[in-house]
Design a protein around this motif. Sequence first.
Motif, PDB file in Angstrom:
ATOM      1  N   GLY A 128      -6.593  80.216-102.494  1.00  0.00           N
ATOM      2  CA  GLY A 128      -7.110  79.077-101.739  1.00  0.00           C
ATOM      3  C   GLY A 128      -7.170  77.808-102.563  1.00  0.00           C
ATOM      4  N   THR A 129      -7.622  77.934-103.793  1.00  0.00           N
ATOM      5  CA  THR A 129      -7.697  76.771-104.683  1.00  0.00           C
ATOM      6  C   THR A 129      -6.303  76.264-105.021  1.00  0.00           C
ATOM      7  OG1 THR A 129      -9.748  77.620-105.623  1.00  0.00           O
ATOM      8  CG2 THR A 129      -8.585  75.942-106.889  1.00  0.00           C
ATOM      9  N   ALA A 130      -5.378  77.181-105.308  1.00  0.00           N
ATOM     10  CA  ALA A 130      -4.007  76.780-105.618  1.00  0.00           C
ATOM     11  C   ALA A 130      -3.361  76.087-104.419  1.00  0.00           C
ATOM     12  CB  ALA A 130      -3.186  77.987-106.052  1.00  0.00           C
ATOM     13  N   GLN A 131      -3.617  76.601-103.227  1.00  0.00           N
ATOM     14  CA  GLN A 131      -3.083  75.978-102.007  1.00  0.00           C
ATOM     15  C   GLN A 131      -3.667  74.579-101.824  1.00  0.00           C
ATOM     16  OE1 GLN A 131      -0.696  77.177-100.009  1.00  0.00           O
ATOM     17  NE2 GLN A 131      -0.764  75.274 -98.847  1.00  0.00           N
ATOM     18  N   TRP A 132      -4.952  74.428-102.075  1.00  0.00           N
ATOM     19  CA  TRP A 132      -5.605  73.124-101.931  1.00  0.00           C
ATOM     20  C   TRP A 132      -5.060  72.119-102.945  1.00  0.00           C
ATOM     21  CZ3 TRP A 132      -8.923  70.421-105.253  1.00  0.00           C
ATOM     22  CH2 TRP A 132      -9.535  69.301-104.676  1.00  0.00           C
ATOM     23  N   VAL A 133      -4.901  72.561-104.201  1.00  0.00           N
ATOM     24  CA  VAL A 133      -4.360  71.677-105.237  1.00  0.00           C
ATOM     25  C   VAL A 133      -2.915  71.294-104.909  1.00  0.00           C
ATOM     26  CG1 VAL A 133      -3.669  71.567-107.676  1.00  0.00           C
ATOM     27  CG2 VAL A 133      -5.915  72.457-107.051  1.00  0.00           C
ATOM     28  N   ALA A 134      -2.127  72.258-104.452  1.00  0.00           N
ATOM     29  CA  ALA A 134      -0.743  71.963-104.086  1.00  0.00           C
ATOM     30  C   ALA A 134      -0.689  70.960-102.938  1.00  0.00           C
ATOM     31  CB  ALA A 134      -0.014  73.251-103.711  1.00  0.00           C
ATOM     32  N   ALA A 135      -1.532  71.152-101.939  1.00  0.00           N
ATOM     33  CA  ALA A 135      -1.549  70.226-100.806  1.00  0.00           C
ATOM     34  C   ALA A 135      -2.020  68.840-101.229  1.00  0.00           C
ATOM     35  CB  ALA A 135      -2.442  70.774 -99.698  1.00  0.00           C
ATOM     36  N   ALA A 136      -2.975  68.768-102.135  1.00  0.00           N
ATOM     37  CA  ALA A 136      -3.464  67.477-102.611  1.00  0.00           C
ATOM     38  C   ALA A 136      -2.401  66.717-103.397  1.00  0.00           C
ATOM     39  CB  ALA A 136      -4.705  67.677-103.473  1.00  0.00           C
ATOM     40  N   ASN A 137      -1.464  67.448-103.993  1.00  0.00           N
ATOM     41  CA  ASN A 137      -0.385  66.827-104.763  1.00  0.00           C
ATOM     42  C   ASN A 137       0.931  66.768-103.989  1.00  0.00           C
ATOM     43  OD1 ASN A 137      -1.822  66.289-107.212  1.00  0.00           O
ATOM     44  ND2 ASN A 137      -1.815  68.497-107.581  1.00  0.00           N
ATOM     45  N   ASN A 138       0.842  66.930-102.679  1.00  0.00           N
ATOM     46  CA  ASN A 138       2.031  66.904-101.800  1.00  0.00           C
ATOM     47  C   ASN A 138       3.095  67.907-102.259  1.00  0.00           C
ATOM     48  OD1 ASN A 138       0.993  64.916-100.070  1.00  0.00           O
ATOM     49  ND2 ASN A 138       1.611  63.313-101.517  1.00  0.00           N
ATOM     50  N   ALA A 139       2.662  69.053-102.648  1.00  0.00           N
ATOM     51  CA  ALA A 139       3.563  70.128-103.057  1.00  0.00           C
ATOM     52  C   ALA A 139       3.345  71.320-102.140  1.00  0.00           C
ATOM     53  CB  ALA A 139       3.302  70.520-104.505  1.00  0.00           C
ATOM     54  N   GLU A 140       4.240  72.254-102.236  1.00  0.00           N
ATOM     55  CA  GLU A 140       4.131  73.453-101.400  1.00  0.00           C
ATOM     56  C   GLU A 140       3.989  74.675-102.297  1.00  0.00           C
ATOM     57  OE1 GLU A 140       6.828  75.958 -98.254  1.00  0.00           O
ATOM     58  OE2 GLU A 140       7.152  73.805 -98.431  1.00  0.00           O
ATOM     59  N   LEU A 141       3.007  75.481-102.014  1.00  0.00           N
ATOM     60  CA  LEU A 141       2.792  76.720-102.755  1.00  0.00           C
ATOM     61  C   LEU A 141       3.650  77.797-102.119  1.00  0.00           C
ATOM     62  CD1 LEU A 141       1.126  78.160-104.966  1.00  0.00           C
ATOM     63  CD2 LEU A 141      -0.508  78.732-103.195  1.00  0.00           C
ATOM     64  N   GLN A 142       4.518  78.385-102.913  1.00  0.00           N
ATOM     65  CA  GLN A 142       5.412  79.405-102.386  1.00  0.00           C
ATOM     66  C   GLN A 142       5.096  80.741-103.034  1.00  0.00           C
ATOM     67  OE1 GLN A 142       9.399  78.076-102.979  1.00  0.00           O
ATOM     68  NE2 GLN A 142       9.212  76.426-101.498  1.00  0.00           N
ATOM     69  N   LEU A 143       4.760  81.687-102.212  1.00  0.00           N
ATOM     70  CA  LEU A 143       4.503  83.046-102.686  1.00  0.00           C
ATOM     71  C   LEU A 143       5.591  83.952-102.151  1.00  0.00           C
ATOM     72  CD1 LEU A 143       0.664  83.367-102.150  1.00  0.00           C
ATOM     73  CD2 LEU A 143       1.875  83.058-104.295  1.00  0.00           C
ATOM     74  N   GLY A 144       6.116  84.783-103.019  1.00  0.00           N
ATOM     75  CA  GLY A 144       7.148  85.725-102.610  1.00  0.00           C
ATOM     76  C   GLY A 144       6.676  87.156-102.786  1.00  0.00           C
ATOM     77  N   ALA A 145       7.588  88.052-102.474  1.00  0.00           N
ATOM     78  CA  ALA A 145       7.259  89.475-102.596  1.00  0.00           C
ATOM     79  C   ALA A 145       6.991  89.864-104.043  1.00  0.00           C
ATOM     80  CB  ALA A 145       8.396  90.316-102.030  1.00  0.00           C
ATOM     81  N   SER A 146       7.556  89.131-104.994  1.00  0.00           N
ATOM     82  CA  SER A 146       7.347  89.458-106.410  1.00  0.00           C
ATOM     83  C   SER A 146       5.958  89.080-106.895  1.00  0.00           C
ATOM     84  CB  SER A 146       8.398  88.759-107.265  1.00  0.00           C
ATOM     85  OG  SER A 146       8.253  87.357-107.152  1.00  0.00           O
ATOM     86  N   ASP A 147       5.218  88.289-106.115  1.00  0.00           N
ATOM     87  CA  ASP A 147       3.869  87.882-106.522  1.00  0.00           C
ATOM     88  C   ASP A 147       2.802  88.901-106.141  1.00  0.00           C
ATOM     89  OD1 ASP A 147       4.730  85.401-107.578  1.00  0.00           O
ATOM     90  OD2 ASP A 147       4.870  84.622-105.535  1.00  0.00           O
ATOM     91  N   TRP A 148       3.063  89.746-105.178  1.00  0.00           N
ATOM     92  CA  TRP A 148       2.039  90.688-104.712  1.00  0.00           C
ATOM     93  C   TRP A 148       1.680  91.764-105.723  1.00  0.00           C
ATOM     94  CZ3 TRP A 148      -1.087  88.848-101.504  1.00  0.00           C
ATOM     95  CH2 TRP A 148      -0.665  87.914-100.574  1.00  0.00           C
ATOM     96  N   PRO A 149       2.629  92.251-106.545  1.00  0.00           N
ATOM     97  CA  PRO A 149       2.209  93.214-107.576  1.00  0.00           C
ATOM     98  C   PRO A 149       1.170  92.637-108.541  1.00  0.00           C
ATOM     99  CG  PRO A 149       4.560  93.358-107.272  1.00  0.00           C
ATOM    100  CD  PRO A 149       4.094  92.187-106.456  1.00  0.00           C
ATOM    101  N   THR A 150       1.241  91.325-108.782  1.00  0.00           N
ATOM    102  CA  THR A 150       0.250  90.694-109.650  1.00  0.00           C
ATOM    103  C   THR A 150      -1.140  90.806-109.028  1.00  0.00           C
ATOM    104  OG1 THR A 150       1.877  89.153-110.509  1.00  0.00           O
ATOM    105  CG2 THR A 150      -0.433  88.528-110.743  1.00  0.00           C
TER     106      THR A 150
END
Length: 171
Positions: free
Chosen positions: A51-73
């Motif tokens: 949630g925090t990463a999504q908020w920071v990305a949105a505040a900086n006009n960026a897009e947070l991209q999560l893929g299938a490789s992120d779920w094992p983390t």
Amino acid sequence: IRAVTEEFRHGTATPSLLASPRRSRFVAAKVASLAATGVVIAAASGAALLGTAQWVAAANNAELQLGASDWPTFMGMIAAGALWPVVGAGLGLIVRSQVAATVGGLVWLMAVEDMIRLRFDDLGTYLPGQAGLSLAVASTDAALVSALVLIAYAVAAAAGGTLLFRSRDVT
């Protein structure tokens, strides 16, 4: 550590053991509740992180991209969140002194383990702190080894703590 050592420090283990004198059942219930709580806290922490990463990305006009490789983390974070409380409970049962167990655990993770890892690099993978860390940040193959190592430490700590707890006086 504190969940177990406070039972001894404040004497709240005694009424529990008077109601159900089987000490291994007491430890099993404690370990299960701590592991479940660890899963909940780790999942909530992961959700807060996202949630925090999504908020920071949105505040900086960026897009947070999560893929299938992120779920094992995230699954590794949750697994570590379940296993570390079991290790702590075992350590609390072994040492029983709240201050000694907490300070000893911190000194081990922040000093002794780093000295061993720096001196014997290959051994570092099999130390509990490094196993917990790599469980959350390593590749899938390394995470599996780390999970097995941390499971071994959790089982050893809980079993050792249970054996000592069964042979010691509660008060």
